[in-house]
Design a protein around this motif. Sequence first.
Motif, PDB file in Angstrom:
ATOM      1  N   LYS A 229      31.155  38.887  35.706  1.00  0.00           N
ATOM      2  CA  LYS A 229      30.027  39.588  35.159  1.00  0.00           C
ATOM      3  C   LYS A 229      30.103  39.800  33.724  1.00  0.00           C
ATOM      4  O   LYS A 229      29.282  40.239  33.116  1.00  0.00           O
ATOM      5  CB  LYS A 229      29.599  40.755  35.846  1.00  0.00           C
TER       6      LYS A 229
ATOM      7  N   CYS B 135      32.104  41.526  31.876  1.00  0.00           N
ATOM      8  CA  CYS B 135      32.530  42.936  31.496  1.00  0.00           C
ATOM      9  C   CYS B 135      33.523  43.071  30.453  1.00  0.00           C
ATOM     10  O   CYS B 135      33.648  44.112  29.948  1.00  0.00           O
ATOM     11  CB  CYS B 135      32.839  43.964  32.852  1.00  0.00           C
ATOM     12  N   ASP B 136      34.343  42.263  30.205  1.00  0.00           N
ATOM     13  CA  ASP B 136      35.273  42.098  29.183  1.00  0.00           C
ATOM     14  C   ASP B 136      36.565  42.873  29.527  1.00  0.00           C
ATOM     15  O   ASP B 136      37.571  43.071  28.660  1.00  0.00           O
ATOM     16  CB  ASP B 136      34.584  42.727  27.853  1.00  0.00           C
ATOM     17  N   ILE B 137      36.881  43.333  30.605  1.00  0.00           N
ATOM     18  CA  ILE B 137      37.960  44.192  30.853  1.00  0.00           C
ATOM     19  C   ILE B 137      39.279  43.367  30.771  1.00  0.00           C
ATOM     20  O   ILE B 137      40.293  43.479  30.046  1.00  0.00           O
ATOM     21  CB  ILE B 137      38.133  44.938  32.327  1.00  0.00           C
TER      22      ILE B 137
ATOM     23  N   ARG C 246      40.043  42.179  27.184  1.00  0.00           N
ATOM     24  CA  ARG C 246      40.807  43.458  26.408  1.00  0.00           C
ATOM     25  C   ARG C 246      42.004  43.992  26.791  1.00  0.00           C
ATOM     26  O   ARG C 246      42.804  44.354  26.082  1.00  0.00           O
ATOM     27  CB  ARG C 246      39.800  44.642  26.583  1.00  0.00           C
TER      28      ARG C 246
ATOM     29  N   ARG D 196      49.654  39.203  34.990  1.00  0.00           N
ATOM     30  CA  ARG D 196      48.762  39.627  35.808  1.00  0.00           C
ATOM     31  C   ARG D 196      47.696  40.865  35.688  1.00  0.00           C
ATOM     32  O   ARG D 196      47.062  41.250  36.567  1.00  0.00           O
ATOM     33  CB  ARG D 196      49.212  39.696  37.438  1.00  0.00           C
TER      34      ARG D 196
ATOM     35  N   GLU E 122      44.078  39.991  36.232  1.00  0.00           N
ATOM     36  CA  GLU E 122      43.884  39.915  37.978  1.00  0.00           C
ATOM     37  C   GLU E 122      43.607  41.040  38.476  1.00  0.00           C
ATOM     38  O   GLU E 122      42.667  41.457  39.146  1.00  0.00           O
ATOM     39  CB  GLU E 122      45.139  39.090  38.326  1.00  0.00           C
ATOM     40  N   LEU E 123      44.611  42.085  38.081  1.00  0.00           N
ATOM     41  CA  LEU E 123      44.613  43.254  38.979  1.00  0.00           C
ATOM     42  C   LEU E 123      43.458  44.275  38.391  1.00  0.00           C
ATOM     43  O   LEU E 123      43.067  45.061  39.038  1.00  0.00           O
ATOM     44  CB  LEU E 123      45.849  44.004  38.604  1.00  0.00           C
ATOM     45  N   LEU E 124      42.898  44.176  36.980  1.00  0.00           N
ATOM     46  CA  LEU E 124      42.016  44.781  36.463  1.00  0.00           C
ATOM     47  C   LEU E 124      40.522  44.225  36.628  1.00  0.00           C
ATOM     48  O   LEU E 124      39.752  44.762  36.110  1.00  0.00           O
ATOM     49  CB  LEU E 124      42.392  45.475  35.088  1.00  0.00           C
ATOM     50  N   CYS E 125      40.553  42.967  37.275  1.00  0.00           N
ATOM     51  CA  CYS E 125      39.296  42.447  37.269  1.00  0.00           C
ATOM     52  C   CYS E 125      38.507  42.972  38.579  1.00  0.00           C
ATOM     53  O   CYS E 125      38.918  42.806  39.552  1.00  0.00           O
ATOM     54  CB  CYS E 125      39.172  40.909  37.382  1.00  0.00           C
ATOM     55  N   PRO E 126      37.190  43.766  38.180  1.00  0.00           N
ATOM     56  CA  PRO E 126      36.620  44.428  39.302  1.00  0.00           C
ATOM     57  C   PRO E 126      35.891  43.440  39.996  1.00  0.00           C
ATOM     58  O   PRO E 126      35.367  43.966  41.232  1.00  0.00           O
ATOM     59  CB  PRO E 126      35.572  45.340  38.512  1.00  0.00           C
ATOM     60  N   ASP E 127      35.698  42.149  39.763  1.00  0.00           N
ATOM     61  CA  ASP E 127      35.113  41.152  40.415  1.00  0.00           C
ATOM     62  C   ASP E 127      35.502  40.126  41.060  1.00  0.00           C
ATOM     63  O   ASP E 127      35.131  39.130  41.666  1.00  0.00           O
ATOM     64  CB  ASP E 127      33.740  40.663  39.440  1.00  0.00           C
ATOM     65  N   PHE E 128      36.836  40.369  41.302  1.00  0.00           N
ATOM     66  CA  PHE E 128      37.900  39.539  41.853  1.00  0.00           C
ATOM     67  C   PHE E 128      37.614  37.826  41.565  1.00  0.00           C
ATOM     68  O   PHE E 128      37.800  36.922  41.893  1.00  0.00           O
ATOM     69  CB  PHE E 128      37.474  39.124  43.342  1.00  0.00           C
TER      70      PHE E 128
ATOM     71  N   ILE F  88      39.291  36.388  38.812  1.00  0.00           N
ATOM     72  CA  ILE F  88      40.663  35.847  38.292  1.00  0.00           C
ATOM     73  C   ILE F  88      41.545  35.860  39.208  1.00  0.00           C
ATOM     74  O   ILE F  88      42.110  36.784  40.073  1.00  0.00           O
ATOM     75  CB  ILE F  88      40.887  36.619  37.061  1.00  0.00           C
TER      76      ILE F  88
ATOM     77  N   ARG G 248      41.818  37.702  48.004  1.00  0.00           N
ATOM     78  CA  ARG G 248      40.519  37.389  47.953  1.00  0.00           C
ATOM     79  C   ARG G 248      40.147  36.641  49.540  1.00  0.00           C
ATOM     80  O   ARG G 248      38.985  36.688  49.865  1.00  0.00           O
ATOM     81  CB  ARG G 248      39.990  36.209  47.032  1.00  0.00           C
TER      82      ARG G 248
ATOM     83  N   HIS H  88      29.677  40.957  44.106  1.00  0.00           N
ATOM     84  CA  HIS H  88      29.223  42.180  44.822  1.00  0.00           C
ATOM     85  C   HIS H  88      28.090  42.835  43.720  1.00  0.00           C
ATOM     86  O   HIS H  88      28.130  42.386  42.789  1.00  0.00           O
ATOM     87  CB  HIS H  88      30.440  43.288  45.072  1.00  0.00           C
TER      88      HIS H  88
ATOM     89  N   PRO I  58      28.801  45.236  35.738  1.00  0.00           N
ATOM     90  CA  PRO I  58      29.699  44.919  34.944  1.00  0.00           C
ATOM     91  C   PRO I  58      30.671  46.148  34.348  1.00  0.00           C
ATOM     92  O   PRO I  58      29.889  47.145  34.050  1.00  0.00           O
ATOM     93  CB  PRO I  58      29.049  44.285  34.028  1.00  0.00           C
ATOM     94  N   GLY I  59      31.937  46.140  34.724  1.00  0.00           N
ATOM     95  CA  GLY I  59      32.779  47.060  34.064  1.00  0.00           C
ATOM     96  C   GLY I  59      33.090  48.155  34.994  1.00  0.00           C
ATOM     97  O   GLY I  59      33.908  49.096  34.857  1.00  0.00           O
ATOM     98  N   CYS I  60      32.335  48.189  36.190  1.00  0.00           N
ATOM     99  CA  CYS I  60      32.706  49.212  37.141  1.00  0.00           C
ATOM    100  C   CYS I  60      33.799  49.121  37.875  1.00  0.00           C
ATOM    101  O   CYS I  60      34.299  47.996  38.230  1.00  0.00           O
ATOM    102  CB  CYS I  60      31.528  49.210  38.404  1.00  0.00           C
TER     103      CYS I  60
ATOM    104  N   GLY J 188      35.496  47.757  41.663  1.00  0.00           N
ATOM    105  CA  GLY J 188      36.128  46.689  42.547  1.00  0.00           C
ATOM    106  C   GLY J 188      37.782  46.589  42.149  1.00  0.00           C
ATOM    107  O   GLY J 188      38.267  45.815  43.151  1.00  0.00           O
ATOM    108  N   ILE J 189      38.190  47.119  41.150  1.00  0.00           N
ATOM    109  CA  ILE J 189      39.514  47.298  40.802  1.00  0.00           C
ATOM    110  C   ILE J 189      40.109  47.930  41.917  1.00  0.00           C
ATOM    111  O   ILE J 189      41.132  47.610  42.654  1.00  0.00           O
ATOM    112  CB  ILE J 189      39.770  47.693  39.500  1.00  0.00           C
TER     113      ILE J 189
ATOM    114  N   ARG K 203      40.465  45.832  44.966  1.00  0.00           N
ATOM    115  CA  ARG K 203      41.314  45.062  44.900  1.00  0.00           C
ATOM    116  C   ARG K 203      42.716  45.376  45.212  1.00  0.00           C
ATOM    117  O   ARG K 203      43.563  44.969  46.005  1.00  0.00           O
ATOM    118  CB  ARG K 203      41.338  44.322  43.386  1.00  0.00           C
TER     119      ARG K 203
ATOM    120  N   ALA L 146      35.962  48.509  29.832  1.00  0.00           N
ATOM    121  CA  ALA L 146      37.195  48.544  28.983  1.00  0.00           C
ATOM    122  C   ALA L 146      37.591  49.778  28.438  1.00  0.00           C
ATOM    123  O   ALA L 146      38.461  50.350  28.374  1.00  0.00           O
ATOM    124  CB  ALA L 146      37.373  47.331  28.118  1.00  0.00           C
TER     125      ALA L 146
END
Lengths: 292, 274
Positions: free
Chosen positions: A225, A227-229, A232, A259, A262-268, A270, B5, B15, B19-21, B24-25, B28, B215
Amino acid sequence: MSDDSSGLLLAGVGGQGVILAGMIVADALVRAGHDVKQSEVHGMAQRGGSVFSHIRWGSSVDSPLVPLGSAEVLAAFEWAEALRWVEYVREGGAVVADLRTIVPPGSCTDRRSWSIRYPDIDPDLLGRRTLKTRIVDASSTAAELGNIRAANSVILGSVAAFLDIEHVHWEAAIERLVPAGTEAVNLTSFRAGCEVVEASIPPRPADPDGFPGPHEIDIRHEWCKGCDICSRVCPEYCLEVGIDGELALVDAEACTGCRLCELLCPDFAIAVSPPTENVSRGELVASAGDPP
Amino acid sequence: MTDVRDHLREWAMPHVLCPGCAHGIVLRSFLEAVDEQEIDRNRLAMVAGIGCSSRLVGYVDFCTLHGTHGRAPAFATGLKMARPELHVVVVTGDGDGLAIGANHLIHAARRNIDITVLLLNNSIYGMTGGQAAPTTPTGAVASTTPGGNTEPNFDACKLLIGAGASFVARVLAANPIEMTRVMVEGMTHSGFSFIEVVSDCPEYYGRYNGMGGGADMLTWMAGREVGVTGPLSSKRFVNHVPSSTAPPGMATGIIQREERPVFTGVHGEGSHGP
């Protein structure tokens, strides 16, 4: 300033005990009846700063600083520090250098291969042929005598061999200044240092044939999405989100596999997988480019 | 290497979360915790109520139950009593679990039934449009408190310790490795485990309060972490948050851990019934 003044330089990195060693030298010189001045800088040798102690003595000394090219002896507690300060030694002076190498973090040129830029242990690198050099393995000598932390006394012993001070003064200074309870081992180490034979220089370790290649970063664009996390948090700036919100892998080679993205991607979106193939050292050095 | 995954219902992805919520983290990290314990996906039940956080159960390929608003602990209690062999995990939010569902939550804690509750605290009602929640800090702007919230907010961990939860922890969504570790500790704990995950809501809370995007909010959060257990250490833990040193809402780690008799719904020991 009198003409009979002499200088001595001690150099090392933080925590090695350069300052205490400087105090011992100064104390021994005072006991020998000299006018002594000492000055020191203790700041972050591993990050480009300096940890050294200047000592000057003679019948009358006004400034503690040893001018360039005038030191009687340079005692370096670490190999790169010996190379760094050797210019302070006068023609015909002496260098006592420890075999010890403490590689500063800034010498790492590639985190994947652990390549480092650090000089070889080679007396020729000290440059001038007129120097008297003595390369010691103080840590091993001190460890054999019972306490590796007395290594600096081994170095002081080697320094004493080049200076005209009676040993009784050295030993009195060591006894007064070293931590209580370590006098005996420091004195034996000092005496061992006076007689220490030249350490044999270890061969340079062979370079490994290959190193793991970069990690593989798999991006599922249909889930991202923007989000830029990830971009960053990436410490190597591998990822970038464009103004259109599209995530792009801009520097795949730089990935070290932490990683975080990968660990901080909320959208799975990466996945970082370990390298599947090795690359040769040559390729890595080429991709690392020239040092800044 | 396994990919978390694999646990997702691919057809449901991506989902619905903004964006940025950080929810999801959290999901995971939870899947990493499941993989670490090697739990069979048919023996893991996730129960949720209503809200953004509760949406998470829709995307995982375990046994999932999407219940009514605030009642997830009640559904979970019934499920655990009927099928004690299942790992039962409740995913709830601060509005779901601490407002409409607060009663169910504290009574599940009081009974010490062996379930794990993940409470994703984003300090606001996200799904319904950014209204102030019981966790909205005093002074914070929400759509229902345009001049700043005048009420004090809940400290969920203190509430649950008071209610008798035998395992209480707080983690930050900005720290996924610690999050996974604490989730494993909570899920393996025998009894009621409550884990408050400090999450973010960039779309409402962040926007109303000038905190930037996801972020920025994660960075903000990470800078306010006060560990009570020490990072990545499972050996040391203290029983209570020292209130003088820990700012409310950000003391992280395992805050409470004790062994108490576990509720099974039947008299006597070890007889769960058919």
